[in-house]
Design a protein around this motif. Structure first.
Motif, PDB file in Angstrom:
ATOM      1  N   ASP A 280       0.843  -1.195   0.000  1.00 36.69           N
ATOM      2  CA  ASP A 280       0.000   0.000   0.000  1.00 36.69           C
ATOM      3  C   ASP A 280       0.884   1.253   0.000  1.00 36.69           C
ATOM      4  OD1 ASP A 280      -1.739   2.066   0.493  1.00 36.69           O
ATOM      5  OD2 ASP A 280      -2.715   1.139   2.212  1.00 36.69           O
ATOM      6  N   ALA A 281       0.825   2.037  -1.078  1.00 32.28           N
ATOM      7  CA  ALA A 281       1.663   3.233  -1.207  1.00 32.28           C
ATOM      8  C   ALA A 281       1.385   4.233  -0.086  1.00 32.28           C
ATOM      9  CB  ALA A 281       1.442   3.887  -2.571  1.00 32.28           C
ATOM     10  N   GLU A 282       0.129   4.379   0.313  1.00 26.85           N
ATOM     11  CA  GLU A 282      -0.214   5.340   1.359  1.00 26.85           C
ATOM     12  C   GLU A 282       0.417   4.948   2.687  1.00 26.85           C
ATOM     13  OE1 GLU A 282      -4.387   5.936   1.637  1.00 26.85           O
ATOM     14  OE2 GLU A 282      -4.588   6.784  -0.376  1.00 26.85           O
ATOM     15  N   LEU A 283       0.451   3.639   2.977  1.00 24.55           N
ATOM     16  CA  LEU A 283       1.048   3.172   4.229  1.00 24.55           C
ATOM     17  C   LEU A 283       2.516   3.554   4.303  1.00 24.55           C
ATOM     18  CD1 LEU A 283       1.208   1.475   6.832  1.00 24.55           C
ATOM     19  CD2 LEU A 283       1.573  -0.536   5.369  1.00 24.55           C
ATOM     20  N   TYR A 284       3.268   3.280   3.229  1.00 24.74           N
ATOM     21  CA  TYR A 284       4.697   3.552   3.264  1.00 24.74           C
ATOM     22  C   TYR A 284       4.989   5.049   3.231  1.00 24.74           C
ATOM     23  CZ  TYR A 284       5.837  -1.333   3.165  1.00 24.74           C
ATOM     24  OH  TYR A 284       5.970  -2.652   3.515  1.00 24.74           O
ATOM     25  N   ALA A 285       4.160   5.815   2.542  1.00 23.17           N
ATOM     26  CA  ALA A 285       4.315   7.271   2.577  1.00 23.17           C
ATOM     27  C   ALA A 285       4.110   7.777   4.000  1.00 23.17           C
ATOM     28  CB  ALA A 285       3.336   7.933   1.618  1.00 23.17           C
ATOM     29  N   ASP A 286       3.092   7.265   4.691  1.00 19.71           N
ATOM     30  CA  ASP A 286       2.819   7.686   6.067  1.00 19.71           C
ATOM     31  C   ASP A 286       3.964   7.304   7.000  1.00 19.71           C
ATOM     32  OD1 ASP A 286       0.395   8.771   5.355  1.00 19.71           O
ATOM     33  OD2 ASP A 286      -0.788   7.023   5.953  1.00 19.71           O
ATOM     34  N   ILE A 287       4.549   6.129   6.791  1.00 16.97           N
ATOM     35  CA  ILE A 287       5.663   5.691   7.641  1.00 16.97           C
ATOM     36  C   ILE A 287       6.852   6.642   7.495  1.00 16.97           C
ATOM     37  CG2 ILE A 287       7.450   3.906   7.867  1.00 16.97           C
ATOM     38  CD1 ILE A 287       5.251   1.832   7.373  1.00 16.97           C
ATOM     39  N   LEU A 289       6.782   9.795   6.430  1.00 14.93           N
ATOM     40  CA  LEU A 289       6.448  11.181   6.745  1.00 14.93           C
ATOM     41  C   LEU A 289       5.918  11.371   8.161  1.00 14.93           C
ATOM     42  CD1 LEU A 289       4.554  12.072   3.426  1.00 14.93           C
ATOM     43  CD2 LEU A 289       6.933  12.577   3.988  1.00 14.93           C
ATOM     44  N   ALA A 290       5.881  10.320   8.966  1.00 15.01           N
ATOM     45  CA  ALA A 290       5.119  10.306  10.212  1.00 15.01           C
ATOM     46  C   ALA A 290       5.486  11.422  11.185  1.00 15.01           C
ATOM     47  CB  ALA A 290       5.270   8.952  10.895  1.00 15.01           C
ATOM     48  N   ASN A 291       6.768  11.747  11.325  1.00 16.48           N
ATOM     49  CA  ASN A 291       7.152  12.816  12.248  1.00 16.48           C
ATOM     50  C   ASN A 291       8.443  13.479  11.788  1.00 16.48           C
ATOM     51  OD1 ASN A 291       9.301  11.122  13.125  1.00 16.48           O
ATOM     52  ND2 ASN A 291       7.985  10.199  14.695  1.00 16.48           N
ATOM     53  N   ALA A 292       8.815  14.552  12.469  1.00 14.63           N
ATOM     54  CA  ALA A 292       9.988  15.336  12.072  1.00 14.63           C
ATOM     55  C   ALA A 292      11.275  14.522  12.174  1.00 14.63           C
ATOM     56  CB  ALA A 292      10.083  16.598  12.930  1.00 14.63           C
ATOM     57  N   ASP A 293      11.374  13.665  13.193  1.00 13.81           N
ATOM     58  CA  ASP A 293      12.587  12.847  13.356  1.00 13.81           C
ATOM     59  C   ASP A 293      12.838  11.988  12.123  1.00 13.81           C
ATOM     60  OD1 ASP A 293      13.101  13.891  15.817  1.00 13.81           O
ATOM     61  OD2 ASP A 293      12.255  12.208  16.954  1.00 13.81           O
ATOM     62  N   ARG A 294      11.789  11.390  11.601  1.00 17.09           N
ATOM     63  CA  ARG A 294      11.930  10.528  10.429  1.00 17.09           C
ATOM     64  C   ARG A 294      12.298  11.349   9.187  1.00 17.09           C
ATOM     65  NH1 ARG A 294       7.584   5.556  10.880  1.00 17.09           N
ATOM     66  NH2 ARG A 294       7.896   5.155  13.098  1.00 17.09           N
ATOM     67  N   ARG A 295      11.648  12.475   9.012  1.00 14.68           N
ATOM     68  CA  ARG A 295      11.928  13.292   7.831  1.00 14.68           C
ATOM     69  C   ARG A 295      13.356  13.832   7.860  1.00 14.68           C
ATOM     70  NH1 ARG A 295       6.713  14.970   9.384  1.00 14.68           N
ATOM     71  NH2 ARG A 295       7.492  16.958  10.208  1.00 14.68           N
ATOM     72  N   GLU A 296      13.820  14.234   9.038  1.00 16.22           N
ATOM     73  CA  GLU A 296      15.178  14.770   9.153  1.00 16.22           C
ATOM     74  C   GLU A 296      16.220  13.671   8.935  1.00 16.22           C
ATOM     75  OE1 GLU A 296      15.155  16.530  12.996  1.00 16.22           O
ATOM     76  OE2 GLU A 296      13.785  18.165  12.414  1.00 16.22           O
ATOM     77  N   ALA A 297      15.951  12.470   9.444  1.00 12.86           N
ATOM     78  CA  ALA A 297      16.893  11.361   9.250  1.00 12.86           C
ATOM     79  C   ALA A 297      16.990  10.990   7.774  1.00 12.86           C
ATOM     80  CB  ALA A 297      16.456  10.151  10.074  1.00 12.86           C
ATOM     81  N   ILE A 298      15.876  10.996   7.076  1.00 11.20           N
ATOM     82  CA  ILE A 298      15.883  10.700   5.635  1.00 11.20           C
ATOM     83  C   ILE A 298      16.698  11.754   4.888  1.00 11.20           C
ATOM     84  CG2 ILE A 298      14.410  10.688   3.581  1.00 11.20           C
ATOM     85  CD1 ILE A 298      12.298   9.228   5.320  1.00 11.20           C
ATOM     86  N   ALA A 299      16.584  12.990   5.298  1.00  8.53           N
ATOM     87  CA  ALA A 299      17.372  14.050   4.663  1.00  8.53           C
ATOM     88  C   ALA A 299      18.861  13.829   4.891  1.00  8.53           C
ATOM     89  CB  ALA A 299      16.944  15.416   5.205  1.00  8.53           C
ATOM     90  N   ARG A 300      19.235  13.381   6.105  1.00 13.27           N
ATOM     91  CA  ARG A 300      20.656  13.103   6.384  1.00 13.27           C
ATOM     92  C   ARG A 300      21.148  11.929   5.546  1.00 13.27           C
ATOM     93  NH1 ARG A 300      18.828  13.694  11.668  1.00 13.27           N
ATOM     94  NH2 ARG A 300      19.134  11.467  12.125  1.00 13.27           N
ATOM     95  N   LEU A 301      20.292  10.922   5.351  1.00 20.50           N
ATOM     96  CA  LEU A 301      20.664   9.785   4.505  1.00 20.50           C
ATOM     97  C   LEU A 301      20.936  10.252   3.082  1.00 20.50           C
ATOM     98  CD1 LEU A 301      20.969   6.725   3.985  1.00 20.50           C
ATOM     99  CD2 LEU A 301      18.493   6.668   3.554  1.00 20.50           C
ATOM    100  N   ALA A 302      20.083  11.123   2.574  1.00 14.03           N
ATOM    101  CA  ALA A 302      20.267  11.636   1.219  1.00 14.03           C
ATOM    102  C   ALA A 302      21.586  12.400   1.099  1.00 14.03           C
ATOM    103  CB  ALA A 302      19.092  12.534   0.836  1.00 14.03           C
TER     104      ALA A 302
END
Length: 372
Positions: A280-287, A289-302
């Motif tokens: 389910d694309a919506e499920l993984y998008a929510d995972i 985008l769920a909070n700031a910690d996750r979004r910031e960590a993804i940015a560091r990975l990039a």
């Protein structure tokens, strides 16, 4: 009754089932000899034309069977359970396991809230199984109809806000669960489930016991620790897999042809990518985008990927080697475990691929030497 003289495939299968039952029963006895197969067994395998991997899989599976037991003991009462969001795939998995244990299960779906007073009346457990973006709202709606003795639980991948909301909305027992698997499994065997205790543990201990008896790998964690670990376990991992899949698609890679020219370990990696894009694309998008910690960590990975890509572009061989050596220190002895486990996965994949080839080309079957 099985006929020992029945040499049909079905007859042999029935005899094998009985023998496997006896073997598992023998293994369960305290005095059982669980030592590796002796040289005589290996000789018998060779004589019978049975590949060692067949025997190894059988022995491992019989031992794994000891991790399971009856889901519900005879003296334990039947529980009345309502699955909120009960028509979703994860809810259906819980429904199947609860029914297997002999419990009563009710389903409360999106269109059933006019029946909520009846579906949530006199129950022992309300398990909320809805998407992340609706969980807090549904927790509050559910709690409004719950008897004070009923346990309120959820299975969302974020635990802090969910547990806090359940404790505030419901005065009775509360527990947060996070099954670390998706639809497709048939039981809790070796499946990780994180348990975040909330309130009145005795009221929901039966649920923990059911998962443990089904072979579940259960671990308790405070909600804040859980949520921090999920930044790596879920968000970072899913984003890396997602990014690889998007790149392969945009680069026009012919995935099927690449599998024909690859090793089993590459196939396992591509399977994980393909598996994500089948969900389910919506499920993984929510995972992600769920909070700031996750979004910031993804940015560091990039940013890390970008820095490594620049080293590749610059042909900085020593820089890449230094980065790998530095990272190796973080993994330490885990590399030995990873090699051991991945070797077994590669073996299992090799067996599956061989079986698929036989199914596709039955004429290729060669009987053991003494059966020709």
């Amino acid at each position: 009754m099985n006929d020992p003289n029945d040499r049909s495939l079905n007859g042999i299968d029935r005899q094998l089932i009985q023998l496997l039952s006896q073997r598992i029963q023998r293994l369960s006895q305290p005095t059982s000899d669980r030592s590796p197969s002796s040289a005589s067994i290996q000789a018998e395998l060779q004589k019978a034309g049975v590949p060692p991997f067949v025997w190894n899989s059988l022995v491992t599976s019989c031992t794994a069977a000891l991790a399971t037991s009856a889901l519900r003991l005879p003296e334990e009462p039947q529980q009345r359970i309502t699955l909120v969001g009960g028509r979703g795939m994860m809810a259906q998995f819980f429904r199947q396991r609860f029914l297997a244990a002999g419990h009563e299960v009710r389903l409360l779906g999106r269109q059933d809230w006019h029946q909520a007073p009846d579906l949530l009346k006199d129950i022992d457990l309300a398990l909320v199984c809805v998407p992340i973006d609706r969980t807090l709202e549904i927790i509050r709606q559910t709690a409004a109809y719950l008897p004070p003795t009923a346990t309120l639980a959820d299975i969302t991948s974020i635990k802090g806000p969910m547990l806090e909301t359940m404790l505030a909305a419901h005065s009775g027992p509360v527990v947060g669960l996070h099954p670390m698997f998706g639809p497709g499994v048939e039981s809790f065997l070796s499946q990780k489930v994180v348990i975040c205790p909330g309130r009145d543990r005795p009221a929901w201990q039966w649920l923990v016991d059911l998962m443990a008896r089904d072979g579940g790998d259960l671990v308790e964690s405070p909600p804040d620790e859980h949520d921090q670990m999920m930044v790596t376990v879920q968000a970072i991992r899913h984003f890396a897999t997602f990014g690889l899949g998007v790149f392969l698609a945009q680069d026009g890679i012919e995935v099927g042809r690449s599998l024909e020219l690859s090793s089993p370990i590459y196939r396992l990696g591509i399977d994980m990518v393909s598996r994500l894009f089948g969900q389910d694309a919506e499920l993984y998008a929510d995972i992600m985008l769920a909070n700031a910690d996750r979004r910031e960590a993804i940015a560091r990975l990039a940013q890390t990927f970008q820095a490594l890509a620049e080293q590749v572009q610059a042909k900085d061989r020593q820089g890449l080697i230094a980065a790998m050596n530095a990272a190796s220190e973080t993994f330490g002895s885990e590399t030995e475990r990873a090699v051991r486990e991945s070797d077994r996965l590669i073996e299992a994949m090799s067996i599956l691929l061989a079986a698929d080839r036989v199914v596709d080309s039955p004429s290729s079957i060669t009987p053991p030497p003494d059966m020709k």
